[in-house]
Design an enzyme around this catalytic site. Structure first.
Site, PDB file in Angstrom:
ATOM      1  N   ASP A  49       0.798  -1.228   0.000  1.00 57.67           N
ATOM      2  CA  ASP A  49       0.000   0.000   0.000  1.00 57.67           C
ATOM      3  C   ASP A  49       0.830   1.277   0.000  1.00 57.67           C
ATOM      4  O   ASP A  49       0.302   2.353  -0.226  1.00 57.67           O
ATOM      5  CB  ASP A  49      -0.958   0.021   1.196  1.00 57.67           C
ATOM      6  CG  ASP A  49      -0.225   0.124   2.533  1.00 57.67           C
ATOM      7  OD1 ASP A  49       0.987  -0.154   2.564  1.00 57.67           O
ATOM      8  OD2 ASP A  49      -0.873   0.466   3.531  1.00 57.67           O
ATOM      9  N   ARG A 281      -4.751   5.205   5.971  1.00 59.10           N
ATOM     10  CA  ARG A 281      -4.959   5.001   4.540  1.00 59.10           C
ATOM     11  C   ARG A 281      -6.135   5.810   4.037  1.00 59.10           C
ATOM     12  O   ARG A 281      -6.733   6.611   4.745  1.00 59.10           O
ATOM     13  CB  ARG A 281      -5.157   3.508   4.258  1.00 59.10           C
ATOM     14  CG  ARG A 281      -3.907   2.686   4.491  1.00 59.10           C
ATOM     15  CD  ARG A 281      -4.099   1.248   4.075  1.00 59.10           C
ATOM     16  NE  ARG A 281      -4.763   1.142   2.771  1.00 59.10           N
ATOM     17  CZ  ARG A 281      -4.908   0.023   2.102  1.00 59.10           C
ATOM     18  NH1 ARG A 281      -4.456  -1.104   2.607  1.00 59.10           N
ATOM     19  NH2 ARG A 281      -5.510  -0.009   0.942  1.00 59.10           N
ATOM     20  N   TYR A 289       0.349  -2.902  11.382  1.00 54.70           N
ATOM     21  CA  TYR A 289       1.337  -3.987  11.399  1.00 54.70           C
ATOM     22  C   TYR A 289       1.600  -4.295  12.868  1.00 54.70           C
ATOM     23  O   TYR A 289       2.058  -3.430  13.615  1.00 54.70           O
ATOM     24  CB  TYR A 289       2.641  -3.557  10.721  1.00 54.70           C
ATOM     25  CG  TYR A 289       2.550  -3.429   9.225  1.00 54.70           C
ATOM     26  CD1 TYR A 289       2.549  -4.563   8.414  1.00 54.70           C
ATOM     27  CD2 TYR A 289       2.477  -2.181   8.616  1.00 54.70           C
ATOM     28  CE1 TYR A 289       2.481  -4.453   7.042  1.00 54.70           C
ATOM     29  CE2 TYR A 289       2.407  -2.062   7.233  1.00 54.70           C
ATOM     30  CZ  TYR A 289       2.404  -3.200   6.454  1.00 54.70           C
ATOM     31  OH  TYR A 289       2.326  -3.084   5.091  1.00 54.70           O
ATOM     32  N   PRO A 383       7.710  -5.593   5.287  1.00 54.55           N
ATOM     33  CA  PRO A 383       7.029  -4.514   4.562  1.00 54.55           C
ATOM     34  C   PRO A 383       6.955  -3.188   5.301  1.00 54.55           C
ATOM     35  O   PRO A 383       6.450  -2.216   4.762  1.00 54.55           O
ATOM     36  CB  PRO A 383       5.618  -5.091   4.375  1.00 54.55           C
ATOM     37  CG  PRO A 383       5.401  -5.946   5.573  1.00 54.55           C
ATOM     38  CD  PRO A 383       6.766  -6.530   5.908  1.00 54.55           C
TER      39      PRO A 383
END
Length: 709
Positions: A49, A281, A289, A383
Site C-alpha cells: 500500500d 490510509r 502492522y 514490509p
C-alpha cells in the site's frame, strides 16, 4: 495437431507491480510484448500500500499533460498523503507515551510525499495506461501458467534480435486459476509462507489438450513472478539470507479508538506486548502492522523437504507457521494489548495477513542477458519500511527502457548487463537497511532510567528511521560508473558520497535529476524539469548555456553548436533512423540563464527551435532557467543545480532521468557527449524509415510512442 507457436520481443511472466512497470515502458516505447499471469483476476484489496516519493515521480513521468486519459498520476490524487510520523514508547513508569513527532517524508527531497493506496488501484492504473499506450494491443493474458523455459543453443545469442528464449505455457482450468485464498475473509496468508504456491508447479494435468499449450519464442524474458518465483527456480538461482522467528499480523480496517494519533503514521513500542506500526490510509481505513507472540508451527511440516524455497534454518526443527492460528481476532487482541491504556476496536475489516520477517536477496538478476528477474523474485524483506512494491517497480523502471532500446536496434545488447549491476546493489542496500530496522522495531524497548540494559535503544531506533527515510524515499539511489553512467570527468564528492562535477556542483552523477521549475521561453509558462523529460524512451542532452544577455560570447558559442548538430557524424544525427523525427532518440533541450525579456526567441540558433517535416516549429526546446513567473514566484534552476551563469554546463540524462554525464559548455563538451553515446548506441544510417508525407494527420503524435519514429 501441432502445439501453437508464436514470437514476441519480450515475454513478461507475472502481473504484479514490477511486471506492470515493465509493460508500461514497453508499450510506451512501441515494443511488441506478451504479458501473462497465472491468476484469473486482478488484485483489488490488500497487499502493498505504500508509495514512496520516487515511485510517485515515476508515475508522473508516464502522465503528461497532453494525454486526454487518466494515467498513473491518479495515484497522487487519490492516495492518502502521510505528513507526520509519531513515535510512542514506555516512559519511566512503563506507560505508553508519545516521545516525538517528525516529518514522515524528508522536506524538499521531492515534490511528493510518501502516500498510501492499495496495490489493486495501482495495478488498475497501470492497466489503463498500457491499454492507451498500446492502443489496446497489449493486456495481461490470464490465466496462463509457464511450464518450461530454456535458452536455445541453436541461435546466435550475440544477435540481440534473435528469439533466443523458448517458453512453454498452458492455460489453467477455472478451478486452478482462482485467486489463492485461506479462510473466508479476504487475506494474503497464501503468499506469506513457503510451500503454499508450490502446487501450481507440481501437477500440470496430463489430460490437457494440445490446444491448451503454446510455445512462445521471445528475444527476452522477464520473471516478475513474486517471492516464490518460478522463473528464478528454473534458472537454478537460490536466494541468500535468512528467516527470523518474528511473526507479524496485518489488519486493514476502520478503527474505533481514543488513541490520539490514529490518523498519523506511528511506530509504537509497548513495554511487554510487542510493537506496532500504524499506517493511515484512504477512505477512513487504517493499516496496522502488529507484532504477534510466538505463532504455533504445523508439526506435520517439520523436517519436510522444501524444493521451492530458499534455505530456512528454522524449517527442519519447527516446521511451517500454522496459518490457522493467525486470525483477525488474534491480531486485534494483540493490538489492544500494545495500545493499553487506550481503547481499540475495529469495524469494516477489509483484509488481513500474517508474515515472518526475513531478508533474502538473489545473487544474480539475469542469465546470459536474455532472462531477467525482478521485484520479489530478487529480494524479500519486511514490509514496514514501505519498500516492496516501490523497489520492485523501480527494478523494471531501470530495465524497461534498456530492453526497449535493444529491441528497437538502437543500443547494443551490452547495456542490459547494467541492470544487474545497478539494481543488485540497491537490493543489497535494502536488505541491510531492513535487517537493522526490522530488528529494532521487533525488539523489546529499553525503559528509561531502569536497570534493563539489553532492550532496544529507542533513540537509536529513531535515528535509524530518520536516516533510513532518505534511502526509503528512493530518491538517493546512486548508480555506479558503467556504460550508461560516466563519472570519469567528475572532480568531487560531497558528504553523502555523491559524485559531482564542479560545473554542476549540486547534481549528483548517477542519481535521478532533482526536479525544479524552468520557464518556457515561448509563452512564459513554468514547468517542472521532470515534466519536460517524461518517460518515453529518449535520452536528453540539457544545454545550460548561461546568461547569454550578460555574456554575449555564450550566445556565440551556442550558435557554433549548430554546425556540430547538423553534422551527420554528431549524436543528434548518427543514432536516429533516417526519416525519423530528429529528436526521437536523443532530444536536445536548451536552458539559458537570462531573463526572458532580455533576449528574443529567434536570437537563439535553429536547433533550439527546429522545424519538422511539415515546417512546424518546436517551441518547447528553449527555456529560461531564471526569472519571475506570473503566478508561481521566482525560478533559478542554475542555483538549484550549482551551475555558474557564466560558465554553463551540459548534462546528459538517461531515459529513466538518472544523470549520466556532466561536461563543459563548449564544442569539446559536445564531443564528450558524442563519446558517451558512441560507447553503446548503434549508428542508424542504414535504418531508413518510410518518408513522412506532408499531408499526413499526425495529431496523435504526442500520445503515441515517440522512440525512433
Amino acid at each position: 495437431m501441432a502445439i501453437k507457436e508464436s514470437k514476441t520481443d519480450v515475454l513478461i511472466i507475472g502481473a504484479g507491480p514490477s511486471g506492470y512497470m515493465a509493460a508500461t515502458w514497453l508499450s510506451r516505447c512501441g515494443i511488441p510484448f506478451r504479458f501473462i499471469d497465472k491468476r484469473s483476476t486482478e488484485v483489488f484489496s490488500g497487499q502493498a500500500d505504500g508509495l514512496q516519493c520516487r515511485s510517485l515521480e515515476i508515475f508522473k513521468s508516464f502522465s503528461e499533460s497532453c494525454f486526454d486519459f487518466a494515467t498513473l498520476d491518479q495515484s497522487w490524487k487519490v492516495a492518502n498523503h502521510m505528513i507526520e510520523m509519531c513515535f510512542w514508547s514506555p516512559d519511566e513508569k512503563g506507560e505508553l507515551v508519545r516521545n516525538s513527532r517528525v516529518a514522515d517524508t524528508i522536506p524538499n527531497i521531492s515534490r511528493y510525499t510518501q502516500s498510501v493506496i492499495h496495490q489493486g488501484n495501482v495495478e488498475k492504473w497501470f492497466e489503463d495506461s498500457i491499454q492507451h499506450f498500446s492502443e489496446g494491443k497489449a493486456k495481461v493474458e490470464r490465466p496462463i501458467l509457464p511450464v518450461s523455459i530454456k535458452i536455445r543453443d541453436d541461435v546466435d545469442l550475440e544477435d540481440p534480435q534473435s528469439h533466443a528464449v523458448e517458453v512453454l505455457v498452458t492455460k489453467l482450468d477455472s478451478e486452478s486459476a482462482k485467486p489463492e485464498q485461506y479462510g473466508q475473509i479476504a487475506n494474503g496468508l497464501f503468499r506469506q509462507f513457503d510451500g503454499d504456491q508450490d502446487k501450481f508447479y507440481k501437477d500440470i494435468s496430463d489430460g490437457n489438450n494440445e490446444d491448451d499449450y503454446e510455445i512462445i519464442h521471445a528475444k527476452y524474458v522477464l520473471g516478475s513472478d513474486g517471492a516464490h518465483s518460478w522463473v528464478r527456480k528454473q534458472l537454478g538461482i537460490d536466494m541468500e539470507g535468512e528467516q527470523t522467528d518474528f511473526v507479524w499480523g496485518v489488519l486493514d480496517m476502520v478503527p474505533i479508538t481514543n488513541f490520539p494519533d490514529i490518523r498519523s503514521r506511528c511506530a509504537i513500542h509497548s513495554k511487554d506486548s510487542g510493537s506496532m506500526m500504524v499506517i493511515p490510509r484512504e477512505n477512513d481505513l487504517v493499516r496496522l502492522y502488529i507484532q504477534l507472540k510466538e505463532v504455533e508451527r504445523d508439526p506435520g511440516t517439520a523436517n519436510e523437504e522444501r524444493p521451492f524455497s530458499a534455505t530456512d534454518k528454522h524449517v527442519k526443527t519447527k516446521g511451517r507457521i500454522d496459518r490457522s492460528k493467525i486470525t483477525p481476532e488474534s491480531i486485534l487482541k494483540q493490538a489492544q494489548n500494545i495500545l493499553k491504556p487506550f481503547s481499540f476496536e475495529m469495524t469494516d475489516l477489509s483484509w488481513y495477513t500474517g508474515y515472518q520477517i526475513g531478508q533474502r536477496v538473489s545473487p544474480k538478476f539475469s542469465k546470459q542477458n536474455r532472462i531477467f528477474i525482478s521485484g520479489d523474485a530478487c529480494h524479500t524483506h519486511s514490509p514496514k519500511a514501505g519498500q516492496g512494491m516501490n523497489v520492485s517497480m523501480q527494478d523494471t523502471y531501470n530495465l524497461g527502457f534498456k530492453l526497449a532500446l535493444v529491441c528497437k536496434g538502437l543500443a547494443k545488447q551490452d547495456i542490459l548487463s547494467t541492470y544487474e549491476s545497478e539494481r543488485l546493489k540497491v537490493a543489497r542496500d535494502l536488505i541491510a537497511f531492513d535487517h537493522k530496522f526490522s530488528r529494532l522495531f521487533s525488539g523489546k524497548p529499553m525503559i528509561p532510567n531502569s536497570d534493563m540494559l539489553d532492550g532496544v535503544d529507542l533513540d537509536e531506533f529513531h535515528s535509524v528511521y530518520v536516516e533510513g527515510n532518505k534511502f526509503a524515499s528512493g530518491t538517493i539511489v546512486d548508480y555506479e560508473d558503467s556504460l550508461l553512467v560516466s563519472k570519469e570527468n567528475a572532480l568531487s564528492a560531497d558528504a553523502d558520497g555523491c559524485t559531482m562535477n564542479k560545473l554542476a556542483s549540486k547534481v549528483p552523477i548517477g542519481r535521478r535529476l532533482y526536479s525544479d521549475r524552468i520557464i518556457s521561453h515561448a509563452d512564459g509558462r513554468p514547468i517542472h524539469m521532470a515534466d519536460r523529460i517524461p518517460s518515453d524512451g529518449r535520452f536528453r542532452v540539457l544545454i545550460f548555456c548561461g546568461d547569454v544577455d550578460k555574456n554575449k560570447e555564450n550566445l556565440e558559442q551556442l550558435h557554433q553548436f549548430q554546425d556540430f548538430m547538423d553534422s551527420p557524424k554528431s549524436y543528434s544525427k548518427k543514432f536516429t533512423p533516417v526519416n525519423a523525427f530528429a529528436d526521437s532518440v536523443i532530444e536536445t533541450i536548451t536552458i539559458h540563464g537570462s531573463l526572458r525579456d532580455k533576449v528574443e526567441f529567434f536570437d537563439f540558433p535553429e536547433f533550439t527551435h527546429p522545424l519538422d517535416f511539415k515546417r512546424r516549429c518546436d517551441y518547447w526546446k528553449l527555456y529560461a532557467g531564471v526569472g519571475s513567473t506570473y503566478h508561481e514566484g521566482q525560478v533559478d534552476i542554475y542555483e538549484t543545480y550549482g551551475i555558474d551563469k557564466q560558465k554553463g554546463a551540459i548534462l546528459v540524462v538517461r531515459p529513466d532521468s538518472h544523470v549520466a554525464q556532466v561536461s563543459e559548455f563548449s564544442v569539446d563538451g559536445l564531443k564528450q557527449v558524442d563519446n558517451y553515446f558512441n560507447k553503446f548506441m548503434i549508428p542508424q544510417t542504414e535504418n531508413v524509415l518510410p518518408e513522412k508525407a506532408v499531408t499526413v494527420d499526425d495529431t496523435k503524435r504526442f500520445v503515441k510512442p515517440r522512440l525512433a519514429v
